[in-house]
Design a protein around this motif. Sequence first.
Motif, short mmCIF file in Angstrom:
data_model
loop_
_atom_site.label_atom_id
_atom_site.label_comp_id
_atom_site.label_asym_id
_atom_site.label_seq_id
_atom_site.Cartn_x
_atom_site.Cartn_y
_atom_site.Cartn_z
N UNK A 1 -28.97 21.13 14.67
CA UNK A 1 -28.07 22.24 14.99
C UNK A 1 -27.27 21.84 16.22
N UNK A 2 -25.97 21.76 16.07
CA UNK A 2 -25.10 21.32 17.16
C UNK A 2 -24.59 22.54 17.91
N UNK A 3 -24.80 22.54 19.22
CA UNK A 3 -24.34 23.62 20.08
C UNK A 3 -23.35 23.04 21.07
N UNK A 4 -22.14 23.59 21.07
CA UNK A 4 -21.05 23.11 21.91
C UNK A 4 -20.62 24.22 22.86
N UNK A 5 -20.50 23.88 24.14
CA UNK A 5 -19.89 24.78 25.13
C UNK A 5 -18.55 24.17 25.50
N UNK A 6 -17.46 24.91 25.28
CA UNK A 6 -16.14 24.29 25.41
C UNK A 6 -15.08 25.38 25.39
N UNK A 7 -13.98 25.13 26.06
CA UNK A 7 -12.82 26.03 25.93
C UNK A 7 -12.08 25.76 24.63
N UNK A 8 -12.27 24.55 24.08
CA UNK A 8 -11.45 24.09 22.95
C UNK A 8 -12.30 23.82 21.72
N UNK A 67 -19.23 27.62 21.43
CA UNK A 67 -19.38 28.72 22.37
C UNK A 67 -18.40 28.59 23.53
N UNK A 68 -17.82 29.72 23.92
CA UNK A 68 -16.92 29.74 25.07
C UNK A 68 -15.48 29.46 24.74
N UNK A 69 -15.16 29.39 23.45
CA UNK A 69 -13.80 29.06 23.01
C UNK A 69 -12.83 30.14 23.49
N UNK A 70 -11.65 29.72 23.94
CA UNK A 70 -10.70 30.71 24.47
C UNK A 70 -9.30 30.09 24.60
N UNK A 82 -17.88 31.44 18.71
CA UNK A 82 -18.15 32.58 19.58
C UNK A 82 -17.29 32.41 20.82
N UNK A 83 -16.31 33.25 20.97
CA UNK A 83 -15.38 33.12 22.09
C UNK A 83 -16.08 33.47 23.41
N UNK A 84 -15.44 33.08 24.49
CA UNK A 84 -15.97 33.41 25.81
C UNK A 84 -16.08 34.92 25.98
N UNK A 91 -34.32 29.70 14.88
CA UNK A 91 -35.52 29.34 15.63
C UNK A 91 -36.11 28.04 15.10
N UNK A 92 -36.91 27.41 15.95
CA UNK A 92 -37.69 26.22 15.59
C UNK A 92 -36.82 25.11 15.02
N UNK A 93 -35.60 25.03 15.54
CA UNK A 93 -34.69 23.98 15.10
C UNK A 93 -34.74 22.77 16.00
N UNK A 94 -33.95 21.77 15.61
CA UNK A 94 -33.71 20.61 16.45
C UNK A 94 -32.25 20.72 16.91
N UNK A 95 -32.05 20.78 18.21
CA UNK A 95 -30.75 21.10 18.77
C UNK A 95 -30.18 19.92 19.55
N UNK A 96 -28.87 19.79 19.47
CA UNK A 96 -28.16 18.89 20.39
C UNK A 96 -27.11 19.74 21.10
N UNK A 97 -27.03 19.59 22.43
CA UNK A 97 -26.12 20.39 23.25
C UNK A 97 -25.05 19.50 23.85
N UNK A 98 -23.78 19.81 23.57
CA UNK A 98 -22.67 19.10 24.19
C UNK A 98 -21.87 20.09 25.04
N UNK A 99 -21.72 19.77 26.31
CA UNK A 99 -21.04 20.66 27.26
C UNK A 99 -19.77 19.98 27.76
N UNK A 100 -18.64 20.56 27.43
CA UNK A 100 -17.37 20.15 28.02
C UNK A 100 -17.21 20.96 29.30
N UNK A 101 -16.96 20.27 30.41
CA UNK A 101 -16.87 20.96 31.70
C UNK A 101 -15.83 22.07 31.70
N UNK A 102 -14.78 21.95 30.86
CA UNK A 102 -13.78 23.02 30.85
C UNK A 102 -14.26 24.25 30.08
N UNK A 103 -15.43 24.16 29.44
CA UNK A 103 -16.03 25.36 28.84
C UNK A 103 -16.47 26.36 29.88
N UNK A 104 -16.88 25.84 31.05
CA UNK A 104 -17.25 26.73 32.15
C UNK A 104 -15.99 27.22 32.85
#
Length: 317
Positions: free
Chosen positions: A146-153, A186-189, A210-212, A229-242
């Motif tokens: 399950x890929x989880x991305x935090x990013x503005x884009x 996540x955090x798209x805007x 899921x927008x900001x 739940x009980x997944x295998x996750x990879x988290x990618x964080x783009x600094x501009x997501x914050x």
Amino acid sequence: MSKLTTAPRDVFRTFMNFPLVEDLDALKADVAIIGMPYGDPYTFDELINDQTNAPTAVRRASQCISLGLDRYDFDIGGTLFDGQDIKVVDAGDIPGSVADHRGHYGLAEAAIRKIRTTGAMPITIGGDHGIPIPIFRALDGEGPITLVQVDAHLDWRDNVNGVREGYSSPIRRASEMAHIGKIFQLGIRGQGSARVEEVEAARAYGSNIITANEWQDIGTAALLERIPDRGRYYLTIDADGLDPAVMPAVEGPSPGGVSYRQTIELIKGLIAKGKLVGMDIVEIAPSRDVNEITAITAGNIILNVIGAAVRAGYFKR
């Protein structure tokens, strides 16, 4: 496999003064910090951009976070390792070559495969947002991820100037990999990099966008309930997501972003739900930083990943 050796940018300053291990064939660790400075550029001028300096900047700024690992961390709720025998190493940087500007992607993929073969969790400092692509490939035996991305884009471009593995395309490339399952963006805007075709392609895949603003409205606990739940996750964080107030040193700042608290709650929630197999933080432009706050924040995010994984029993022998 032939010997895998990385190349540190600054041998005197590893992340948080963790031991330097350049020979990945000799790796014995629970967590491996690794730098990936170089992406796949869209223009010649981007071959070496400001983000290539980020691994060194984050390592250097980590010296400002704490005077020692025995200090109490109020984000984590104790000392980093919680009295456990945990080994974290800094594996240096994936080297680049002017003669083969794409060759480092192969080295990056091989390095992540080696790290995962030893059972260690890779935590990668980019570099632009193209660098997760070889990381995703290296996880092909560990799906479904399950890929989880935090990013503005949205990062769903098919290509730019004929380049298909650059910083606007990592999530689209991930969606084409059989071992990548659900995707949460996540955090798209804002207008960002997404064209209508890319939004439609992401929605056709089934991406959970899921927008900001939506994240702010529903809260992190409700957001985490949507992630299996009980997944295998990879988290990618783009600094501009914050939000730029938290991470100002980015090329494409966008107001109204994710807060530091939301980011830490997300990390702790993912780690508590299942298995985080790795994460990266990318797109930091050190020359734009203010009092090193972006690099220091990145370092604190990394420490929260390690501390939460320790407390979830990831590394118990």
